[in-house]
Design an enzyme around this catalytic site. Sequence first.
Site, PDB file in Angstrom:
ATOM      1  N   LEU A 192      14.114   2.016 -12.823  1.00 12.99           N
ATOM      2  CA  LEU A 192      14.271   2.889 -13.820  1.00 12.99           C
ATOM      3  C   LEU A 192      13.091   3.860 -14.073  1.00 12.99           C
ATOM      4  O   LEU A 192      11.973   3.426 -13.944  1.00 12.99           O
ATOM      5  CB  LEU A 192      14.282   2.045 -15.285  1.00 12.99           C
ATOM      6  CG  LEU A 192      14.660   2.887 -16.297  1.00 12.99           C
ATOM      7  CD1 LEU A 192      16.237   3.131 -16.281  1.00 12.99           C
ATOM      8  CD2 LEU A 192      14.339   2.375 -17.586  1.00 12.99           C
ATOM      9  N   LYS A 212      20.208   3.664 -16.594  1.00  6.54           N
ATOM     10  CA  LYS A 212      20.047   2.583 -17.959  1.00  6.54           C
ATOM     11  C   LYS A 212      21.483   2.220 -18.314  1.00  6.54           C
ATOM     12  O   LYS A 212      21.595   2.427 -19.599  1.00  6.54           O
ATOM     13  CB  LYS A 212      19.097   3.479 -18.785  1.00  6.54           C
ATOM     14  CG  LYS A 212      18.423   2.449 -19.794  1.00  6.54           C
ATOM     15  CD  LYS A 212      17.165   3.232 -20.316  1.00  6.54           C
ATOM     16  CE  LYS A 212      16.588   2.424 -21.540  1.00  6.54           C
ATOM     17  NZ  LYS A 212      15.644   1.215 -20.940  1.00  6.54           N
ATOM     18  N   GLU A 262       9.894  -3.170 -10.047  1.00  5.96           N
ATOM     19  CA  GLU A 262       9.472  -2.833 -11.269  1.00  5.96           C
ATOM     20  C   GLU A 262       9.583  -4.410 -12.013  1.00  5.96           C
ATOM     21  O   GLU A 262       9.588  -5.644 -11.234  1.00  5.96           O
ATOM     22  CB  GLU A 262      10.432  -2.022 -12.192  1.00  5.96           C
ATOM     23  CG  GLU A 262      11.937  -2.342 -11.972  1.00  5.96           C
ATOM     24  CD  GLU A 262      12.900  -1.331 -12.614  1.00  5.96           C
ATOM     25  OE1 GLU A 262      12.310  -0.628 -13.432  1.00  5.96           O
ATOM     26  OE2 GLU A 262      13.937  -1.373 -12.474  1.00  5.96           O
ATOM     27  N   TYR A 283      22.509   3.372 -22.208  1.00  2.40           N
ATOM     28  CA  TYR A 283      21.726   2.987 -23.775  1.00  2.40           C
ATOM     29  C   TYR A 283      20.352   3.766 -23.405  1.00  2.40           C
ATOM     30  O   TYR A 283      19.828   4.002 -22.268  1.00  2.40           O
ATOM     31  CB  TYR A 283      21.452   1.788 -23.991  1.00  2.40           C
ATOM     32  CG  TYR A 283      20.490   0.856 -23.082  1.00  2.40           C
ATOM     33  CD1 TYR A 283      20.722   0.383 -21.752  1.00  2.40           C
ATOM     34  CD2 TYR A 283      19.443   0.461 -23.626  1.00  2.40           C
ATOM     35  CE1 TYR A 283      19.843  -0.323 -21.305  1.00  2.40           C
ATOM     36  CE2 TYR A 283      18.347  -0.222 -23.109  1.00  2.40           C
ATOM     37  CZ  TYR A 283      18.610  -0.572 -21.664  1.00  2.40           C
ATOM     38  OH  TYR A 283      17.848  -1.417 -21.175  1.00  2.40           O
TER      39      TYR A 283
HETATM   40  N1  PMP Z   1      12.310  -0.818 -16.181  1.00  2.00           N
HETATM   41  C1  PMP Z   1      13.264  -1.646 -16.936  1.00  2.00           C
HETATM   42  C2  PMP Z   1      14.224  -2.410 -16.160  1.00  2.00           C
HETATM   43  C3  PMP Z   1      13.191  -1.443 -18.247  1.00  2.00           C
HETATM   44  O1  PMP Z   1      14.273  -1.994 -19.005  1.00  2.00           O
HETATM   45  C4  PMP Z   1      12.338  -0.383 -19.141  1.00  2.00           C
HETATM   46  C5  PMP Z   1      12.420  -0.536 -20.482  1.00  2.00           C
HETATM   47  N2  PMP Z   1      12.499  -1.515 -21.388  1.00  2.00           N
HETATM   48  C6  PMP Z   1      11.315   0.210 -18.203  1.00  2.00           C
HETATM   49  C7  PMP Z   1      11.482   0.053 -16.827  1.00  2.00           C
HETATM   50  C8  PMP Z   1      10.615   0.973 -18.852  1.00  2.00           C
HETATM   51  O2  PMP Z   1      10.920   1.956 -19.428  1.00  2.00           O
HETATM   52  P1  PMP Z   1      10.520   3.130 -20.661  1.00  2.00           P
HETATM   53  O3  PMP Z   1       8.981   3.520 -20.427  1.00  2.00           O
HETATM   54  O4  PMP Z   1      11.202   4.396 -20.703  1.00  2.00           O
HETATM   55  O5  PMP Z   1      10.635   2.010 -21.866  1.00  2.00           O
END
Ligand code: PMP
Length: 286
Positions: A201, A145, A177, A30
């Site tokens: 991610l 993702k 993270e 997603y």
């Molecule tokens: N890490 C994880 C596990 C996430 O689910 C997300 C987004 N919700 C992020 C990092 C941040 O990614 P982005 O800045 O692309 O939203």
Amino acid sequence: MVYLNGEFMPISAARVPVMDRGFLFGDGVYEVIPVYSKRPFRLAEHLKRLRASLAGIRLANPHSDAEWAQLIGRIVELADFPDQQVYVQVTRGADGKRNHAFPKLVRPTVFIMTEPLLPPPVEQRELGITAVSAADNRWLRCDIKAISLLANCLLRQQAIEAGCAETVLFRDGFLSEGAASNIFAVRDGVLLAPPKNHLMLPGITYDVILELAQQHGLPHQVRDILETEVRAVSELWMTSSTKEVLPIVSLDGRPVGDGKPGAVFARMYSWYQAFKRSVMRAGQDG
Ligand code: PMP
């Protein structure tokens, strides 16, 4: 209105078969794309990450970037709110039977919906948010993702039950993270970010933050960050497409720095807002 497999329809009319592999196995990927004043932010980057996620699970991309942009654009137009979070999901579809092996003929399920995007409450920015920490017990492909978010849900719930907003994850003594965000730290005035690898991610917001640091001459380092180090930094931030950047002022009940949002955060927050405004004014997708 939502988009499902070639058609636009009200969400109440959208149906997915119970044999869908997304439902049975969490077999899908997603994206969440922020939209400001009906303009998708960093769309090209989100579509690139979607391509990488699909390749990571060996599912053919059902659309070209131009087709995705058109479908997403239509969903954005149909909504009557200007700031949106567009959700895009692709699963490996339904195969009539429950079988781990991929179907011979894959007909992916493609779903797009949008919801209002509300900025985080002002108090979160002004007073900061609190976090707990946990061992990162997810799989080793956190760069994909994937819709199979059970571990992330369990980890985030630990924060919720402790009255906190996020769970900061450590794997083998290093920061990875957050349960649904990337994490940055500030130590001795230097912004620290963990390097992108298969254990986190690759956040779109993470890239924006590093670009802004570069542009504004904020000293920054992308390197492995020890858990022990995180517990002694002066600032800790979480970033994501929907929360942008928020200061974490307490970790496991102990103050981060002086327990207030830091000076470097305040600068980054204003750079981020100014960047968003300039992108929207220029009519580009950032
Ligand atoms: N890490 C994880 C596990 C996430 O689910 C997300 C987004 N919700 C992020 C990092 C941040 O990614 P982005 O800045 O692309 O939203």
